[in-house]
Design an enzyme around this catalytic site. Structure first.
Site, PDB file in Angstrom:
ATOM      1  N   HIS A 163      -4.896   3.711   7.260  1.00 52.76           N
ATOM      2  CA  HIS A 163      -6.279   3.788   6.785  1.00 52.76           C
ATOM      3  C   HIS A 163      -7.198   4.314   7.885  1.00 52.76           C
ATOM      4  O   HIS A 163      -8.408   4.180   7.795  1.00 52.76           O
ATOM      5  CB  HIS A 163      -6.778   2.411   6.342  1.00 52.76           C
ATOM      6  CG  HIS A 163      -5.865   1.729   5.398  1.00 52.76           C
ATOM      7  ND1 HIS A 163      -4.983   0.763   5.787  1.00 52.76           N
ATOM      8  CD2 HIS A 163      -5.669   1.908   4.070  1.00 52.76           C
ATOM      9  CE1 HIS A 163      -4.286   0.364   4.730  1.00 52.76           C
ATOM     10  NE2 HIS A 163      -4.682   1.037   3.686  1.00 52.76           N
ATOM     11  N   ASP A 219      -5.435  -8.496   0.983  1.00 50.25           N
ATOM     12  CA  ASP A 219      -4.264  -8.651   0.118  1.00 50.25           C
ATOM     13  C   ASP A 219      -3.699 -10.065   0.219  1.00 50.25           C
ATOM     14  O   ASP A 219      -3.303 -10.668  -0.776  1.00 50.25           O
ATOM     15  CB  ASP A 219      -3.182  -7.619   0.487  1.00 50.25           C
ATOM     16  CG  ASP A 219      -3.630  -6.184   0.220  1.00 50.25           C
ATOM     17  OD1 ASP A 219      -4.445  -5.980  -0.708  1.00 50.25           O
ATOM     18  OD2 ASP A 219      -3.179  -5.277   0.939  1.00 50.25           O
ATOM     19  N   GLY A 233      -4.072  -1.290  -1.916  1.00 49.13           N
ATOM     20  CA  GLY A 233      -4.989  -0.210  -2.234  1.00 49.13           C
ATOM     21  C   GLY A 233      -4.265   1.029  -2.717  1.00 49.13           C
ATOM     22  O   GLY A 233      -3.088   1.232  -2.421  1.00 49.13           O
ATOM     23  N   SER A 234      -4.981   1.876  -3.455  1.00 47.23           N
ATOM     24  CA  SER A 234      -4.430   3.162  -3.894  1.00 47.23           C
ATOM     25  C   SER A 234      -4.556   4.197  -2.780  1.00 47.23           C
ATOM     26  O   SER A 234      -5.162   3.947  -1.743  1.00 47.23           O
ATOM     27  CB  SER A 234      -5.169   3.637  -5.146  1.00 47.23           C
ATOM     28  OG  SER A 234      -4.861   2.807  -6.233  1.00 47.23           O
ATOM     29  N   GLY A 235      -3.962   5.364  -3.025  1.00 46.11           N
ATOM     30  CA  GLY A 235      -4.063   6.456  -2.069  1.00 46.11           C
ATOM     31  C   GLY A 235      -2.856   6.572  -1.156  1.00 46.11           C
ATOM     32  O   GLY A 235      -2.892   7.321  -0.176  1.00 46.11           O
ATOM     33  N   HIS A 236      -1.791   5.842  -1.483  1.00 46.32           N
ATOM     34  CA  HIS A 236      -0.597   5.845  -0.633  1.00 46.32           C
ATOM     35  C   HIS A 236       0.670   6.251  -1.385  1.00 46.32           C
ATOM     36  O   HIS A 236       1.770   5.921  -0.950  1.00 46.32           O
ATOM     37  CB  HIS A 236      -0.371   4.454  -0.035  1.00 46.32           C
ATOM     38  CG  HIS A 236      -1.498   3.922   0.783  1.00 46.32           C
ATOM     39  ND1 HIS A 236      -1.933   4.536   1.922  1.00 46.32           N
ATOM     40  CD2 HIS A 236      -2.284   2.821   0.635  1.00 46.32           C
ATOM     41  CE1 HIS A 236      -2.940   3.832   2.453  1.00 46.32           C
ATOM     42  NE2 HIS A 236      -3.170   2.792   1.681  1.00 46.32           N
TER      43      HIS A 236
END
Lengths: 332, 332
Positions: free
Chosen positions: A220, A111, A55-58
């Protein structure tokens, strides 16, 4: 928490557009919908490829670590969401230079499912793949069930060490074995002070009381092991180290790297205050710190908090860790 | 806003302790009370020294930029407070290798007063000093009174360019002239979304409404030019660029570096969304962006917000900007 963005639904695509525009020397964008980031230039023939995804945001995780001595390609999901099978298959194709591709990523169900299927897809194109799953977050499962742990900042060590092994010309089985050794060498734990906001949700992922902290919380917002009053830096460092060292003690004479990682908003000033205590504790235990990493290596956007990762080194892992590497976020 | 620290009154000393413990290859701590950070090793004989100084809470500014191709020493004040005359004099002594020392810092009254006095002190020890004051924040004074502007992230360009000139062996007058040219080439503007907390004060430096932003706010919370509703990323980028380009337009064919800088909590994802718009605007104006800097280069701890800096380049400045340099926070 306030965010600077346009349409929340174009958040990931716009940030990738900016990333590639800013750093064309490192990154190029591929795939049917532009959700694969690969190294600039063409793959080095005969080099084992390494892909990741998540996922993005890391940032810098995951896609930031594409670069020489690091990863070859990355499949980019929405914020906190798995990339699709197609995106993962495209990332494997982009990383393939004829010597096979290692899938190296964190221990999250979506994933794993999608990367497994992507491997089946590319197998029909005669691309051989292997898998190493990073599961370093000691707060997320007990020692006896270490395989159930989530993957967090330990991934950065695995990317770096496996990337150097691939760059050195090792074959797929050997790179895979080195990556597994790197993953096994890492233990992490985090503490969160404030949540973050997923753009498409528009509200905080969880809440923590005004004077509280949550030890062991996931990146998360997965529940941690203890909610309690926010205490001083040394007490926080001690509790986190106690958790890490209970899982695996530092042995006298052992060499290890230590990461003191901001989850986003926590500034470097506070990381250095924490590191001061971490170093004193590791010194007292008889360990020797090699290449400490203090900064923002694996984040959750504007989350306030930190994580510690200990990565135990033998001469082989230390050599790969300290070998040259470069991306827009990190140079070794 | 929650902070990880021990005693607020030991915040700066503890972070310096951690900084030097983590990166002894770059930094050493000097001075009667340890408030001078100098390059590791001994000064290169005959090289012009460059010192800076200012309040803490802005990492990597100021002290992070001590390193090869950058600064020689830094006097470190309390959070948002000027270092003392003694600390500044010690920083000049540490940077002196017999060829004189440039004092290169931001346009703040306390820093100017103390660095002037420190220059008088070391003059009696036969250390020649010069001064360049960076005043790049266009929101802090109109074009006709540009000398009254505050110094913000443009300092990073001045450190880099002057540092490369000194490393190249230029004499004190020539390094000073290059530093002044670099300072003159920079224009910055910021936008703040949330304040930060000075540890010893324990409460936010200012307040901004839940759905508001303040364009032009200074890095210590100095009032900006406009408070208004928080708008989208492109609209923010446009307003900030309009302010910068009204002060000095981009000429067709001009080469420039652009910094999109987080003031602390704003994550890289948002910086890249902004950069996408900045690049489109500069491209449309006929400018060519060289070495864009996207990240946290000059911060105010956990403040949310960003600043843009445009640094106009001629071949000489571009050469110094892109020359090798290294510190714990930045490698070129």
């Amino acid at each position: 928490m306030k965010k600077i963005l346009n349409d929340p639904y174009s958040y990931v695509d716009e940030l990738l557009e900016g990333l590639v525009a800013a750093h064309p020397e490192y990154y190029r964008r591929l795939g049917a919908n532009g959700r694969v980031i690969a190294r600039a230039g063409t793959p080095k023939p005969g080099k084992v490829g390494i892909v990741t995804g998540g996922g993005s945001g890391h940032l810098p995780v995951f896609t930031g670590y594409v670069g020489p001595g690091l990863l070859d390609a990355c499949a980019v999901g929405d914020v906190f969401a798995s990339p699709s099978v197609d995106q993962m298959a495209d990332s494997i194709r982009a990383a393939n230079a004829g010597a096979g591709v290692l899938r190296l990523y964190g221990n999250y169900g979506g994933d794993i499912m999608n990367f497994d299927m992507a491997g089946d897809v590319v197998e029909m194109e005669d691309i051989r793949t292997t898998t190493v799953i990073v599961a370093d977050d000691v707060a997320s499962a007990p020692t006896a069930e270490a395989h159930k742990r989530r993957g967090v900042a330990g991934m950065v060590y695995a990317f770096k060490i496996a990337g150097a092994a691939a760059e050195a010309g090792l074959d797929l089985d050997a790179v895979t074995e080195v990556a597994q050794a790197a993953a096994d060498a890492c233990r992490s734990v985090g503490v969160a002070l404030t949540p973050c906001v997923v753009p498409q949700a528009g509200k905080p992922t969880f809440s923590i009381g005004e004077n509280e902290m949550e030890i062991g919380m996931g990146i998360h917002g997965e529940p941690g092991v203890r909610i309690g009053p926010l205490v001083g830096a040394d007490a926080i460092a001690d509790e986190m180290l106690d958790i890490l060292l209970a899982d695996r003690p530092v042995e006298k004479g052992e060499r290890l790297s230590v990461m003191v990682n901001s989850l986003g908003a926590t500034p470097p000033e506070e990381l250095y205050i924490l590191y001061r205590r971490v170093k004193a504790r590791i010194d007292a235990a008889g360990g020797t710190i090699v290449m400490p990493l203090i900064g923002r290596y694996a984040t959750s956007m504007e989350m306030t908090g930190v994580s510690f990762t200990l990565c135990r080194l033998d001469p082989r892992l230390e050599g790969y860790l300290t070998a040259p590497a470069a991306c827009a976020f990190w140079r070794v």
